[in-house]
Design a protein around this motif. Structure first.
Motif: not given
Ligand SMILES: [Zn+2]
Length: 194
Positions: A49, A51, A113
């Motif tokens: 992902h 982030h 998330h």
């Molecule tokens: Zn994360």
């Protein structure tokens, strides 16, 4: 909290054989990743992902190894918080498969998330790389923007807990676990609400 850099320990996973490999996540330190890669050909840099602590050095690593960055496009808003001058190269999608070192990796889209969070399942090895979707002891955090607790629970229920119980879970932070160790706790997590 979005866009801030946190000093946390991240797991970087390198999957492959003596000839070639795939790097899963590129948090902080290109040299440390290159040391693990050694002389192998890097076929892809897969981001679980977008982030910051999973993609920070992805473009720099791409420069160093000349491999495509792969990311699920639903994480575009998160990617742009860290990288405004670079894009990733290949869009991941649920069911996307690729081979490395004679083994097939399959992408599971597991939003919650992050909207574009993915897990990498390697059935032949009996392992799944879960990023920040599933940890030892429960689901990844869903307190930030673009996160959703109900969505992560459904991803874990429908896409991860359906894997064979002996499947080893390699997480984005902290220790390994197994699907069978985590699955009895789903209802507790739901009751807890995070
Ligand atoms: Zn994360």
């Amino acid at each position: 909290m979005d866009g801030e850099t946190f000093d946390v320990d991240n797991n970087v996973w390198v999957i492959g054989d003596d000839e070639e490999c795939v790097v899963v996540d590129a948090p902080h330190d290109v040299d440390a990743i290159l040391a693990v890669v050694g002389g192998r050909t890097v076929k892809a840099i897969v981001c679980t992902h977008a982030h910051d602590d999973h993609v920070r050095v992805a473009p720099a690593l791409r420069e160093a190894v000349v491999a495509p960055i792969m990311l699920h496009p639903d994480d575009k808003p998160l990617w742009e918080l860290t990288h405004i001058d670079h894009l990733w190269d290949v869009d991941l999608a649920d069911g996307f498969r690729f081979d490395v070192g004679g083994t097939t990796l399959e992408v599971l889209h597991t939003p919650g998330h992050a909207p574009g969070a993915v897990c990498l399942h390697v059935p032949e090895l009996g392992v799944v790389f879960t990023g920040d979707t599933l940890f030892q002891g429960g689901p990844g955090a869903t307190g930030r923007s673009h996160s959703d607790f109900g969505t992560i629970v459904e991803s874990i229920r429908n896409r991860l807990l359906t894997l064979p119980p002996e499947t080893v879970v390699h997480t984005g932070h902290g220790d390994d676990t197994t699907i069978g160790d985590e699955s009895p706790h789903l209802e507790e997590w739901i009751a807890r609400g995070h």
